[in-house]
Design a protein around this motif. Structure first.
Motif, PDB file in Angstrom:
ATOM      1  N   SER A   1      48.350 -12.567 104.517  1.00 29.51           N
ATOM      2  CA  SER A   1      49.315 -12.127 105.493  1.00 29.51           C
ATOM      3  C   SER A   1      49.811 -10.760 105.076  1.00 29.51           C
ATOM      4  N   ALA A   2      50.868 -10.353 105.639  1.00 28.90           N
ATOM      5  CA  ALA A   2      51.312  -9.005 105.338  1.00 28.90           C
ATOM      6  C   ALA A   2      52.817  -8.907 105.384  1.00 28.90           C
ATOM      7  N   TYR A   3      53.472  -9.802 104.709  1.00 30.42           N
ATOM      8  CA  TYR A   3      54.912  -9.683 104.603  1.00 30.42           C
ATOM      9  C   TYR A   3      55.241  -8.860 103.389  1.00 30.42           C
TER      10      TYR A   3
ATOM     11  N   TYR B   1      59.282 -20.471 105.097  1.00 25.83           N
ATOM     12  CA  TYR B   1      59.709 -19.547 106.120  1.00 25.83           C
ATOM     13  C   TYR B   1      59.594 -20.219 107.458  1.00 25.83           C
ATOM     14  N   THR B   2      60.473 -19.844 108.336  1.00 32.66           N
ATOM     15  CA  THR B   2      60.442 -20.445 109.655  1.00 32.66           C
ATOM     16  C   THR B   2      59.734 -19.503 110.613  1.00 32.66           C
TER      17      THR B   2
ATOM     18  N   GLN C   1      62.607   0.379 115.154  1.00 33.51           N
ATOM     19  CA  GLN C   1      62.963   0.372 113.728  1.00 33.51           C
ATOM     20  C   GLN C   1      64.469   0.220 113.476  1.00 33.51           C
TER      21      GLN C   1
ATOM     22  N   TRP D   1      68.138  -0.725 112.877  1.00 31.95           N
ATOM     23  CA  TRP D   1      68.906  -1.938 112.574  1.00 31.95           C
ATOM     24  C   TRP D   1      70.401  -1.658 112.736  1.00 31.95           C
TER      25      TRP D   1
ATOM     26  N   GLN E   1      69.246  -5.917 115.809  1.00 33.48           N
ATOM     27  CA  GLN E   1      70.512  -6.628 115.539  1.00 33.48           C
ATOM     28  C   GLN E   1      70.812  -7.627 116.649  1.00 33.48           C
TER      29      GLN E   1
ATOM     30  N   ALA F   1      68.318 -10.586 116.372  1.00 33.32           N
ATOM     31  CA  ALA F   1      68.609 -11.443 115.222  1.00 33.32           C
ATOM     32  C   ALA F   1      69.837 -12.305 115.486  1.00 33.32           C
TER      33      ALA F   1
ATOM     34  N   ASP G   1      63.500 -16.067 112.672  1.00 31.58           N
ATOM     35  CA  ASP G   1      63.689 -14.832 111.918  1.00 31.58           C
ATOM     36  C   ASP G   1      63.213 -13.647 112.744  1.00 31.58           C
TER      37      ASP G   1
ATOM     38  N   VAL H   1      61.471 -10.166 112.384  1.00 32.99           N
ATOM     39  CA  VAL H   1      60.692  -9.333 111.475  1.00 32.99           C
ATOM     40  C   VAL H   1      60.538  -7.971 112.154  1.00 32.99           C
TER      41      VAL H   1
ATOM     42  N   ARG I   1      59.073  -4.567 112.574  1.00 30.84           N
ATOM     43  CA  ARG I   1      57.932  -3.728 112.219  1.00 30.84           C
ATOM     44  C   ARG I   1      57.896  -2.511 113.141  1.00 30.84           C
TER      45      ARG I   1
ATOM     46  N   VAL J   1      50.150  -5.677 109.304  1.00 32.17           N
ATOM     47  CA  VAL J   1      51.432  -6.402 109.321  1.00 32.17           C
ATOM     48  C   VAL J   1      51.375  -7.737 110.056  1.00 32.17           C
ATOM     49  N   PHE J   2      50.314  -7.987 110.774  1.00 33.17           N
ATOM     50  CA  PHE J   2      50.214  -9.255 111.511  1.00 33.17           C
ATOM     51  C   PHE J   2      49.267 -10.172 110.749  1.00 33.17           C
ATOM     52  N   ALA J   3      49.688 -11.394 110.516  1.00 24.18           N
ATOM     53  CA  ALA J   3      48.864 -12.315 109.737  1.00 24.18           C
ATOM     54  C   ALA J   3      47.592 -12.694 110.504  1.00 24.18           C
TER      55      ALA J   3
ATOM     56  N   GLN K   1      53.925 -16.949 108.562  1.00 28.75           N
ATOM     57  CA  GLN K   1      54.838 -17.294 109.638  1.00 28.75           C
ATOM     58  C   GLN K   1      54.092 -17.339 110.960  1.00 28.75           C
TER      59      GLN K   1
ATOM     60  N   VAL L   1      54.343 -16.224 114.560  1.00 28.29           N
ATOM     61  CA  VAL L   1      55.094 -15.275 115.379  1.00 28.29           C
ATOM     62  C   VAL L   1      55.140 -15.849 116.795  1.00 28.29           C
TER      63      VAL L   1
END
Lengths: 272, 272
Positions: free
Chosen positions: A4-6, B6-7, B19, B21, B28, B31, B39, B41, B43, B60-62, B73, B75
């Motif tokens: 993965s890529a966390y 992880y959920t 990007q 936050w 924000q 979340a 969660d 994430v 990116r 970045v994507f599994a 996780q 997604v």
């Protein structure tokens, strides 16, 4: 192939004070501070006590084995912020005796720091945060207001907290910090200092319902937290951490792909 | 033993607009909206284009394999918000021709939706977001101000964007949505509607430097996004998603542990 890529993460662990993602909350401020550096994983659970936090931790923190095999994020920093609910007066179901609160904090720290623990994570820096001061009258008013707005279901709330007791838990958290050598944000003291005293009127701007922090209250926390990090864990200053993916002006527009593929910062490396 | 804990997550994928936050940003707000459920994430990579987004996505994507083995996780939702930088005028290194922008979006969607893709994720719902309108003069002023504050290093910035061109990219994103059946937030239109028109003065409260959204701009986005989610993916309404860990009042204070251990919502299940 990478599993993965966390990237590396910060875990915020605690109760409702941690759970908040509102404007100006600890989570929002931390996520912004570590933008492009570390993910913020919010594991705050409203109403939870330090006793409950132990089985919860075992569910939300990756085992050493998982991390060593590259299947889990590395938690570079965990904030442990508990005690506000423990300080509820008996016979509240949330009440945790002071000595049990202390031993629970010891247990949580040991789960991370003890080489015998399945969760052993020597790379995880720990910061304790103690509970802030509280305003008894504002808290009771807020509970009664909520009770009234929900049609006065159940018995009228009575006072289930005491400001002097809350202070004892704040002190106990500092005791644990001294006993373990884990750095602590003395939030109780920081808020009282910012407020200029312990009076209800003085504390009022920092606590929106007498218990939970306003954005102004979180600002006091965040200032103290980042100062502590700079002092104790300078390696966690975001300026010193590698940025996730290069700055856009460092990407070669004629041949962009190598700039992204060479980035291994915090990537999971578990081979499938 | 579970590999980790992880959920399920929402991935916000895009450029600087993603990007952020800051207070009131998309991240924000999302979340907070999905607190205790999913969660977030982030990116988002400031300055990045849709062309760069493809190799970045692959980092970045599994992969499907990682997710199937329970090492990553899930997604549940990805927002893809690109095009603001693509719309830079040639010869800017960020400029991406309109047709290439469209084919890049097609490629990103295909990486998730095509069964042949190593990143195939049929459980990942996709929402496209198109770039907002821009204010040319405010953007150029902001660039010049930054250039002056950094000691006028390098050539004086000239205009590298055009509001009409930005609108073409916003329209092109909607074309891709139509062609693929992926839902889109027409942010361009939503901001213009909220502003009451396309005039610089009308758009001013929504764009702090002529390009990036203010909290008020993000509020427009978030309202449109949640309305779209309710319509297209009602299963993603936070009220319908299981809460991570039970409500504190549902925990038996005499025997708390089982309440936490039975929670399997979104946990990674990879056996080591």
């Amino acid at each position: 192939m990478s599993a993965s890529a966390y990237t590396d993460a910060i875990m915020l662990f605690g109760d409702s004070l941690t759970q908040a993602w509102s404007d100006g909350s600890l989570a929002q401020r931390t996520a912004e501070y570590y933008s492009r550096r570390l993910d913020v994983v919010n594991r705050g659970f409203g109403g939870y006590t330090s006793t409950w936090a132990i089985p919860v931790f075992e569910q939300v923190f990756a085992t050493k084995e998982a991390r060593e095999k590259g299947y889990a994020q590395n938690v570079k920093l965990i904030t442990i912020w508990l005690g506000a609910n423990d300080a509820c007066l008996a016979p509240s179901p949330q009440h945790v005796p002071l000595e049990e609160y202390k031993s629970n904090l010891h247990r949580l720290i040991s789960l991370i720091q003890s080489p015998d623990s399945a969760y052993y994570a020597p790379e995880t820096k720990i910061v304790l945060i103690n509970p802030p001061p509280m305003i008894e009258s504002k808290w009771l008013d807020s509970r009664i207001e909520k009770w009234e707005s929900f049609g006065k279901e159940g018995p009228k709330p009575d006072q289930n907290r005491d400001a002097k007791v809350a202070k004892e838990y704040a002190e106990a958290c500092k005791d644990v910090a001294r006993e373990t050598g884990v750095p602590v944000v003395d939030l109780w003291q920081a808020v009282v200092e910012a407020a200029g005293g312990e009076g209800d009127d003085q504390l009022d701007p920092y606590l929106y319902d007498g218990l939970h922090l306003t954005s102004e209250g979180y600002a006091v926390l965040f200032k103290a937290l980042t100062a502590l990090l700079d002092e104790k864990y300078p390696e966690l200053n975001p300026e010193t951490l590698p940025m996730r993916m290069p700055h856009w002006s460092d990407v070669d527009p004629e041949d962009p792909r190598p700039a992204f593929e060479k980035v291994k910062n915090g990537r999971l490396t578990g081979e499938l």
